[in-house]
Every structure is written in C-alpha cells, then in structure tokens.
Design a protein around this motif. Structure first.
Motif, PDB file in Angstrom:
ATOM      1  N   ARG A  17       0.854  -1.188   0.000  1.00 56.46           N
ATOM      2  CA  ARG A  17       0.000   0.000   0.000  1.00 56.46           C
ATOM      3  C   ARG A  17       0.890   1.238   0.000  1.00 56.46           C
ATOM      4  O   ARG A  17       1.579   1.508   0.984  1.00 56.46           O
TER       5      ARG A  17
ATOM      6  N   GLY B  78       1.155   5.032   0.144  1.00 54.92           N
ATOM      7  CA  GLY B  78       0.516   6.296   0.461  1.00 54.92           C
ATOM      8  C   GLY B  78       1.172   7.425  -0.304  1.00 54.92           C
ATOM      9  O   GLY B  78       2.388   7.421  -0.521  1.00 54.92           O
TER      10      GLY B  78
ATOM     11  N   VAL C 163      -2.730   4.903  -2.487  1.00 57.64           N
ATOM     12  CA  VAL C 163      -3.660   5.557  -1.568  1.00 57.64           C
ATOM     13  C   VAL C 163      -3.262   7.037  -1.526  1.00 57.64           C
ATOM     14  O   VAL C 163      -2.292   7.405  -0.859  1.00 57.64           O
TER      15      VAL C 163
ATOM     16  N   PHE D  73      -3.792  10.943  -0.559  1.00 58.09           N
ATOM     17  CA  PHE D  73      -4.428  11.753   0.479  1.00 58.09           C
ATOM     18  C   PHE D  73      -4.660  13.147  -0.097  1.00 58.09           C
ATOM     19  O   PHE D  73      -3.746  13.974  -0.128  1.00 58.09           O
TER      20      PHE D  73
ATOM     21  N   PRO E 235      -7.973   5.545   5.059  1.00 57.70           N
ATOM     22  CA  PRO E 235      -7.062   4.613   4.375  1.00 57.70           C
ATOM     23  C   PRO E 235      -7.377   3.153   4.677  1.00 57.70           C
ATOM     24  O   PRO E 235      -6.991   2.268   3.907  1.00 57.70           O
TER      25      PRO E 235
ATOM     26  N   ALA F 179      -9.122   1.327   1.799  1.00 52.68           N
ATOM     27  CA  ALA F 179      -8.451   1.182   0.504  1.00 52.68           C
ATOM     28  C   ALA F 179      -8.615  -0.227  -0.050  1.00 52.68           C
ATOM     29  O   ALA F 179      -8.520  -1.214   0.678  1.00 52.68           O
TER      30      ALA F 179
ATOM     31  N   VAL G  22      -8.283   9.198  -0.581  1.00 54.13           N
ATOM     32  CA  VAL G  22      -8.831   9.592   0.715  1.00 54.13           C
ATOM     33  C   VAL G  22      -9.280  11.041   0.591  1.00 54.13           C
ATOM     34  O   VAL G  22      -8.466  11.946   0.408  1.00 54.13           O
TER      35      VAL G  22
ATOM     36  N   ALA H 139      -1.387   7.752   8.835  1.00 56.51           N
ATOM     37  CA  ALA H 139      -1.695   6.428   8.290  1.00 56.51           C
ATOM     38  C   ALA H 139      -0.447   5.546   8.251  1.00 56.51           C
ATOM     39  O   ALA H 139      -0.510   4.337   8.520  1.00 56.51           O
TER      40      ALA H 139
ATOM     41  N   ILE I 244      -0.919   2.227   5.753  1.00 56.59           N
ATOM     42  CA  ILE I 244      -0.188   2.156   4.489  1.00 56.59           C
ATOM     43  C   ILE I 244       1.197   1.608   4.816  1.00 56.59           C
ATOM     44  O   ILE I 244       1.628   1.625   5.974  1.00 56.59           O
TER      45      ILE I 244
END
Length: 362
Positions: free
Chosen positions: A9, A11, A41, A43, A68, A71, A79, A111, A117
């Motif tokens: 994941r 971020g 992911v 933000f 998150p 996801a 997000v 996160a 993440i």
C-alpha cells in the motif's frame, strides 16, 4: 504484514496543488495496469484531482474513501480530505493550496505510523509557505525525524549513485559548526546499516568528502579535515567499517571514482545534491534513511514555472514509488533472514551445539 502476503500500500501526499504535484502523481498512475503492482492511496481531494486530470487529459478513475483503512486493491484510492471545490491558481502558492499540502502530509503520515499504508511517497511542497501556516520544519526530513523521534540521513539514490549529506537545510555559514567527529561516525554507520538492510549491499564502501576546497590542502585551506573528518574515518576503519577519504569534492564525481563506492557522505546540502541532480537528472529519489518507516520523494521541487502546462516529467516520482516498494521488500526479506538466522542459532545452542564452533567432522 509481510510484503509476500499483500500488494504494498503506497501512500501519496499531494504537495502544493498549484505546483506540479497532482500532475506527476496522475502521470505516474496513468497506466491501467499499475494497480497490479501496488495499491495507491492518495491523500487529497476527489474534486481537485478530477479537475486536474481533465486539464492534463488523463483518463484516471478513483475509488473515493474516507479512511485509508477502506483502501481496495486493484484500484487507485483517494482519501477525500476535503469535499469542496478547490480554487486552483497554477504557479502561485496560496493559503488554500498550502493548508491542503499540510493536511495531506499529516494525514498520510498518521496512516503510515498506524500501519494503514506500508510506505509513503511525498510530492513537492513549498517549505516557506508551509512555515507561514504553522508547519514547524524546514522540510520533510525534520518533520519525519520528529514523528519517529529519531535522526534521519537525507539520502539521494539511484541504482548507480547514492549520496547522503551530513548537514541538511542550514545556511552555508553554519555548516562547519555542525560537523563533528561523532556525527560523521554515526551517519556513516547509519549508511552502512541502510545499504545492508534496504539495498542488499553485503559489505558497503563509503566515500567521505572533505568540507573545504581540495579537502583542506593539508590544513592550508581549513583544518576540519585534519581535526574532525580524518579522525572519524580512521576510527570507523579501525572498527571494520569501510569508510574512505576525505576526498576533494570538486573532482570526486567522475564515473570512475564515485562508482567505486556504494555511497557518498557529503558535508553539506549543495556539495552533495548539485552533482547528484546533475548526474541523476530525472531519475533521482530522495530517501529518508534511518527511520523505522519508509518515505521517499522525487528529487525536485514544486516547479511553479511549468505548473498546469502539462510539461512536468513524472520519472522521478515514479522512481520514488518503485524505490519505496523495493526498499519495503528488501527490508522485509532482511528481517526474515536475520530472524531465521537468530532462531537457528538459538536452536543449535538449545541442543548443545554452537554453530560457530567446529563439530569435529569438518
């Protein structure tokens, strides 16, 4: 969670949206197969990115989420930090773009710390503007050091060239007073650990640059090399660490010289980053080494002069994504290997056999 059991994941904080941050993010994720390799992911803001993808004529679909934790693999997750429209003024930092840059960074970092993440890739920020609105650091590195309660090394990396800097964002007039023997020793040791754990280098060789022109010319142009840098290198070498130098910075960055080492420790920001960015150009990645989490970024800034013109090159940002993924995998494998080695060692001792001792049948 081990990288073997799920897609990593990644971020992404968006930086200043009036710069090139959203553009390079969108371009890095434009291939429809990208989610086969990792789970993005972002933000940010759905409305903001929808507007920008139309500006740059990119066909990108988002999975809008509030947290998150929501996801989904196989999708580009967004997000939604704000649900209102954003007032975009390409090329100009505004209060709105700066505050969202801060909010994006803070939400992504939270996160990361909560393991929602696995790695974080940060788009470029305007440090001066962020400080105006309450951001207390002269860059990402200091911010992440505070969050981790641990010192980081600013480490600029490509496959062939890796450069760290001993001092970060401070005036050149203050560099000399921030260089100490203990600091250099600690940083070189951190580079060795990072190269082993994060880059799979078994026996790292570190080149250390001098502070002064010609590395001081034997004390004629400054004594920091004689009194601080050389003693630090000697103590490191006596401890079995392959540190060499100090080398004159003006002639070091020739291919036959820097390629003989696994990393370079420069004494100050421009001494290391000017040659790095010249050599690495679009492929360089900024990595915050020595932290318990993984954060990378492209090696360039907000580029207001080309914002909104569809001229930004996403190569460095894409490299930052895949470098973070590679480091996560390398670090996970290193941890598995060392833990297995430790378990084997404990098992041998428990059974009355020390694997470091001859058994008589060798």
């Amino acid at each position: 969670m081990s990288s073997k059991h799920h897609k990593i994941r990644v971020g992404i904080s968006i930086g200043d949206f009036n710069g090139i941050g959203p553009e390079i993010i969108l371009k890095s994720l434009k291939d429809k197969s990208i989610t086969d390799f990792f789970t993005p992911v972002i933000f940010g803001s759905g409305k903001l990115f929808t507007y920008q993808k139309n500006v740059f004529k990119l066909q990108t679909n988002f999975n809008y989420i509030n947290s998150p934790k929501e996801a989904q693999g196989g999708k580009i997750n967004m997000v939604n930090l704000i649900k209102e429209n954003s007032n975009i003024e390409f090329g100009v930092p505004t209060e709105e773009s700066t505050k969202l840059a801060i909010a994006s960074l803070e939400a992504a970092t939270e996160a990361l710390l909560n393991q929602e993440i696995d790695v974080l890739v940060t788009a470029p920020i305007n440090k001066d503007e962020m400080i105006k609105y309450g951001f207390a650091h002269a860059g990402h590195t200091g911010y992440f050091e505070e969050k981790a309660q641990k010192k980081a090394v600013m480490f600029m990396v490509t496959d062939e060239l890796k450069v760290a800097v001993s001092t970060h964002h401070i005036p050149v007039s203050e560099v000399a007073q921030h260089i100490t023997k203990e600091k250099i020793k600690k940083q070189v040791k951190q580079l060795v650990s990072t190269l082993k754990e994060d880059f799979c280098v078994e026996k790292p060789k570190i080149a250390v640059l001098g502070l002064n022109p010609h590395a001081g010319d034997g004390g004629v142009i400054g004594r920091e090399e004689i009194e601080i840098i050389q003693p630090a290198i000697k103590e490191l070498f006596d401890q079995g660490i392959m540190a060499f130098g100090p080398y004159p910075a003006d002639s070091f960055f020739q291919p036959e010289k820097y390629k003989a080492y696994d990393a370079v420790l420069a004494m100050y920001h421009d001494q290391g980053l000017t040659p790095f960015k010249t050599i690495a150009y679009e492929e360089g990645v900024n990595y915050s080494a020595g932290l318990p989490f993984i954060r990378t970024s492209p090696d360039h800034g907000v580029a207001y002069d080309i914002a909104g013109k569809s001229l930004a090159d996403q190569t460095s940002f894409s490299e930052a994504i895949f470098t973070a993924i590679k480091i996560f995998k390398n670090r996970s494998e290193y941890k598995d290997l060392t833990e297995n080695k430790l378990r084997t060692k404990v098992s041998h001792i428990t059974n009355g056999v020390d694997e470091d001792l001859p058994t008589g049948d060798e």
